[in-house]
Structure formats: structure tokens, C-alpha cells
Write a protein that holds these residues in place. Structure first.
Motif, PDB file in Angstrom:
ATOM      1  N   ALA A 211     -27.684   0.846  13.212  1.00 19.26           N
ATOM      2  CA  ALA A 211     -29.107   1.158  13.135  1.00 19.26           C
ATOM      3  C   ALA A 211     -29.945  -0.061  12.770  1.00 19.26           C
ATOM      4  O   ALA A 211     -31.136  -0.117  13.056  1.00 19.26           O
ATOM      5  CB  ALA A 211     -29.345   2.275  12.125  1.00 19.26           C
ATOM      6  N   GLY A 212     -29.334  -1.025  12.113  1.00 20.07           N
ATOM      7  CA  GLY A 212     -30.038  -2.247  11.742  1.00 20.07           C
ATOM      8  C   GLY A 212     -31.087  -2.050  10.673  1.00 20.07           C
ATOM      9  O   GLY A 212     -32.086  -2.785  10.613  1.00 20.07           O
ATOM     10  N   LEU A 213     -30.930  -1.041   9.810  1.00 19.85           N
ATOM     11  CA  LEU A 213     -31.898  -0.777   8.753  1.00 19.85           C
ATOM     12  C   LEU A 213     -31.720  -1.743   7.597  1.00 19.85           C
ATOM     13  O   LEU A 213     -30.614  -2.183   7.302  1.00 19.85           O
ATOM     14  CB  LEU A 213     -31.732   0.667   8.247  1.00 19.85           C
ATOM     15  N   THR A 214     -32.829  -2.051   6.921  1.00 21.72           N
ATOM     16  CA  THR A 214     -32.752  -2.879   5.720  1.00 21.72           C
ATOM     17  C   THR A 214     -32.330  -2.001   4.546  1.00 21.72           C
ATOM     18  O   THR A 214     -32.352  -0.763   4.627  1.00 21.72           O
ATOM     19  CB  THR A 214     -34.111  -3.519   5.405  1.00 21.72           C
ATOM     20  N   ASP A 215     -31.983  -2.634   3.427  1.00 25.93           N
ATOM     21  CA  ASP A 215     -31.609  -1.867   2.236  1.00 25.93           C
ATOM     22  C   ASP A 215     -32.766  -0.995   1.769  1.00 25.93           C
ATOM     23  O   ASP A 215     -32.557   0.144   1.315  1.00 25.93           O
ATOM     24  CB  ASP A 215     -31.177  -2.828   1.119  1.00 25.93           C
ATOM     25  N   GLU A 216     -33.996  -1.530   1.852  1.00 29.05           N
ATOM     26  CA  GLU A 216     -35.165  -0.771   1.409  1.00 29.05           C
ATOM     27  C   GLU A 216     -35.379   0.465   2.294  1.00 29.05           C
ATOM     28  O   GLU A 216     -35.695   1.566   1.799  1.00 29.05           O
ATOM     29  CB  GLU A 216     -36.421  -1.656   1.439  1.00 29.05           C
ATOM     30  N   GLN A 217     -35.184   0.280   3.600  1.00 32.04           N
ATOM     31  CA  GLN A 217     -35.332   1.409   4.517  1.00 32.04           C
ATOM     32  C   GLN A 217     -34.272   2.474   4.256  1.00 32.04           C
ATOM     33  O   GLN A 217     -34.552   3.676   4.301  1.00 32.04           O
ATOM     34  CB  GLN A 217     -35.247   0.918   5.965  1.00 32.04           C
ATOM     35  N   ARG A 218     -33.042   2.023   3.991  1.00 34.75           N
ATOM     36  CA  ARG A 218     -31.964   2.975   3.694  1.00 34.75           C
ATOM     37  C   ARG A 218     -32.268   3.729   2.396  1.00 34.75           C
ATOM     38  O   ARG A 218     -31.983   4.927   2.273  1.00 34.75           O
ATOM     39  CB  ARG A 218     -30.629   2.244   3.584  1.00 34.75           C
ATOM     40  N   ARG A 220     -35.224   4.410   1.131  1.00 38.12           N
ATOM     41  CA  ARG A 220     -36.283   5.392   1.382  1.00 38.12           C
ATOM     42  C   ARG A 220     -35.739   6.607   2.154  1.00 38.12           C
ATOM     43  O   ARG A 220     -36.099   7.753   1.873  1.00 38.12           O
ATOM     44  CB  ARG A 220     -37.432   4.741   2.165  1.00 38.12           C
ATOM     45  N   GLU A 221     -34.846   6.315   3.107  1.00 42.41           N
ATOM     46  CA  GLU A 221     -34.251   7.392   3.899  1.00 42.41           C
ATOM     47  C   GLU A 221     -33.422   8.314   3.014  1.00 42.41           C
ATOM     48  O   GLU A 221     -33.476   9.541   3.127  1.00 42.41           O
ATOM     49  CB  GLU A 221     -33.382   6.790   5.007  1.00 42.41           C
ATOM     50  N   THR A 222     -32.639   7.719   2.105  1.00 42.99           N
ATOM     51  CA  THR A 222     -31.809   8.505   1.194  1.00 42.99           C
ATOM     52  C   THR A 222     -32.677   9.335   0.260  1.00 42.99           C
ATOM     53  O   THR A 222     -32.386  10.507  -0.013  1.00 42.99           O
ATOM     54  CB  THR A 222     -30.890   7.579   0.377  1.00 42.99           C
ATOM     55  N   GLU A 223     -33.762   8.727  -0.247  1.00 39.06           N
ATOM     56  CA  GLU A 223     -34.654   9.440  -1.155  1.00 39.06           C
ATOM     57  C   GLU A 223     -35.324  10.616  -0.445  1.00 39.06           C
ATOM     58  O   GLU A 223     -35.505  11.700  -1.026  1.00 39.06           O
ATOM     59  CB  GLU A 223     -35.719   8.479  -1.696  1.00 39.06           C
ATOM     60  N   ALA A 224     -35.661  10.429   0.827  1.00 36.20           N
ATOM     61  CA  ALA A 224     -36.281  11.514   1.594  1.00 36.20           C
ATOM     62  C   ALA A 224     -35.300  12.672   1.769  1.00 36.20           C
ATOM     63  O   ALA A 224     -35.672  13.857   1.646  1.00 36.20           O
ATOM     64  CB  ALA A 224     -36.735  10.982   2.951  1.00 36.20           C
ATOM     65  N   LYS A 225     -34.030  12.343   2.073  1.00 33.40           N
ATOM     66  CA  LYS A 225     -33.011  13.388   2.220  1.00 33.40           C
ATOM     67  C   LYS A 225     -32.805  14.139   0.909  1.00 33.40           C
ATOM     68  O   LYS A 225     -32.625  15.360   0.885  1.00 33.40           O
ATOM     69  CB  LYS A 225     -31.689  12.766   2.673  1.00 33.40           C
ATOM     70  N   LEU A 226     -32.841  13.366  -0.212  1.00 38.09           N
ATOM     71  CA  LEU A 226     -32.648  13.994  -1.519  1.00 38.09           C
ATOM     72  C   LEU A 226     -33.806  14.933  -1.844  1.00 38.09           C
ATOM     73  O   LEU A 226     -33.609  16.013  -2.415  1.00 38.09           O
ATOM     74  CB  LEU A 226     -32.514  12.909  -2.596  1.00 38.09           C
ATOM     75  N   THR A 227     -35.004  14.546  -1.448  1.00 40.66           N
ATOM     76  CA  THR A 227     -36.173  15.392  -1.673  1.00 40.66           C
ATOM     77  C   THR A 227     -36.028  16.710  -0.919  1.00 40.66           C
ATOM     78  O   THR A 227     -36.363  17.791  -1.435  1.00 40.66           O
ATOM     79  CB  THR A 227     -37.454  14.666  -1.226  1.00 40.66           C
ATOM     80  N   GLU A 228     -35.514  16.625   0.309  1.00 41.48           N
ATOM     81  CA  GLU A 228     -35.284  17.837   1.090  1.00 41.48           C
ATOM     82  C   GLU A 228     -34.269  18.746   0.405  1.00 41.48           C
ATOM     83  O   GLU A 228     -34.435  19.970   0.363  1.00 41.48           O
ATOM     84  CB  GLU A 228     -34.778  17.471   2.487  1.00 41.48           C
TER      85      GLU A 228
END
Length: 238
Positions: A211-218, A220-228
């Protein structure tokens, strides 16, 4: 005379005592370091194996592929780490242990010299006592006997003392030639290991970072999943 001799001797012996302490400490620290290295790579292999057996791998092929790549990388790392530790054991840890084994003989030689010195001082004091007395016939006989008793002890002490004063500086200086190859080998072992680690983890990154995501993007993605997940009623606070 004895004071000057003792000063020279104590100076040289003190350096060797410090060298002995430092060698033992270094040997202990190197053993701890290699044990920690092995524990680290074994723990990494255990983690990757646990992830590989995670139920997620049964349903998600992409996750299974990533965990398989991670497990392979961790096992390669463990193999190279074992090789590095074996090399360090042979070239650094074992030589340190062998070097430390010389000190008991040295300390025993120092103890023998110290015993001879005490005998020397005792007999010297005896001679001086008779020399201070009135020079009567019996006193002169005892003085002669005391000097005869002193002579071989004095010679023995001077021989032991000379040998130690000659050899202790040489032994101390030898530490450089002895340990230099060991620490050069230590550096080489680390360089080879970390060079291989760079290759292994570069390959792993190429395999799993599609996916080529940065650590910051990962993050944020993890935090969004946790919020769900937190929004689900089964984990809501009462």
C-alpha cells in the motif's frame, strides 16, 4: 629500601588488579549480551509463529501472505543471529575467559612474594635489634647468626620481586595485542549481521508494504478502525 620497592610493586600490581576486574566484568557483560541477542531473535520467531497461527490467516489471504513473509524473515534473522553469537563466543567470550584464567597464578605468585617479604622484614628487624645492642661476644654471635639467616631470605625476596617487577608490566602491555584481534572480530561479526538484517528487512518491506502508507497514515487508519469498534454496542460502556 623496602618502601621504595613496595611503592614500585604496588603501582604495577594495582594496574593488574584493575585489569583483572575489568576483564571479568567484560566477560560477564559479553555473555549477557549474547544471551540477550539469542532471546531477542527467539522471541521474534515466536511472535511471527503466533501471528501466522492467528485465525485471521484462515480467512484473509493477504494477511496470510504478509505473516508468512514475516515468519520467513524472522527465521532467517534467527539463523544469522545464531551464527553471529557463535562467532562472538569463539572470538571474544572464550578468549576473555582464558585471559581471566591467568590471574589466579599471578595472584599466587604475589602471595608467595608477600610471605617472603614478611619473613625478610622479620629477620631484618632481628638483625637491627642485635646491631643496636652492646657489642658483647654473645651478641656478636647472635648477630652473625641472624645475618646468616637473613641472607637467603633476602636473596629469595629480591629474586621474586625482580621477576614480578620485570614480568607484570609485560603482562599488562600484552593485553593490547591479545584483545585487539578479538574486538576486530566482534566488529566484523556485527557488520556482517546488520548487513544481512538490512537485506532481510528490505525484502520484507517490499513484500508487505504494497500500500505504501507512511507510519502516520497507518496510525490514523488503525485509530479509525478502533473508533468503529468502540462504537459497537457489545463494547459500549454501561
Amino acid at each position: 629500601m623496602v618502601t621504595a620497592v613496595e611503592r614500585d610493586f604496588e603501582r604495577e600490581y594495582d594496574k593488574l588488579q584493575k585489569l583483572e576486574d575489568q576483564t571479568k566484568k567484560l566477560h560477564k557483560d559479553m555473555k549477557k549480551s549474547t544471551e540477550a541477542d539469542l532471546a531477542m531473535s527467539k522471541a521474534a520467531v515466536k511472535i511471527s509463529a503466533d501471528l501466522l497461527s492467528n485465525p485471521l490467516c484462515e480467512q484473509d489471504q493477504a494477511f496470510l501472505d504478509s505473516m508468512t513473509a514475516l515468519d520467513t524473515a524472522m527465521r532467517r534473522m534467527d539463523a544469522f543471529n545464531q551464527e553471529k553469537v557463535n562467532q562472538i563466543q569463539k572470538t571474544v567470550v572464550d578468549p576473555l575467559k582464558k585471559y581471566s584464567s591467568v590471574f589466579p597464578s599471578l595472584n599466587m605468585a604475589v602471595k608467595r612474594r608477600e610471605q617472603t617479604l614478611q619473613d625478610y622484614k622479620r629477620l631484618q628487624a632481628k638483625v637491627e635489634k642485635y646491631e643496636e645492642k652492646e657489642k658483647t661476644g654473645p651478641v656478636m654471635v647472635k648477630l652473625h647468626q641472624a645475618k646468616e639467616e637473613l641472607r637467603p631470605v633476602k636473596d629469595d625476596f629480591e629474586a621474586k620481586n625482580k621477576q614480578l617487577l620485570d614480568e607484570m608490566p609485560k603482562f599488562y602491555q600484552s593485553r593490547i595485542d591479545y584483545f585487539q584481534p578479538s574486538f576486530e572480530a566482534l566488529i566484523r561479526a556485527q557488520v556482517v549481521y546488520f548487513t544481512e538484517m538490512y537485506k532481510i528487512f528490505s525484502e520484507l518491506t517490499d513484500q508487505i508494504d504494497q500500500a505504501g502508507l507512511t507510519d502516520e497514515q497507518r496510525e490514523r487508519e488503525t485509530e479509525a478502525k478502533l473508533t468503529e469498534l468502540r462504537a459497537l454496542s457489545i463494547v459500549a460502556d454501561d
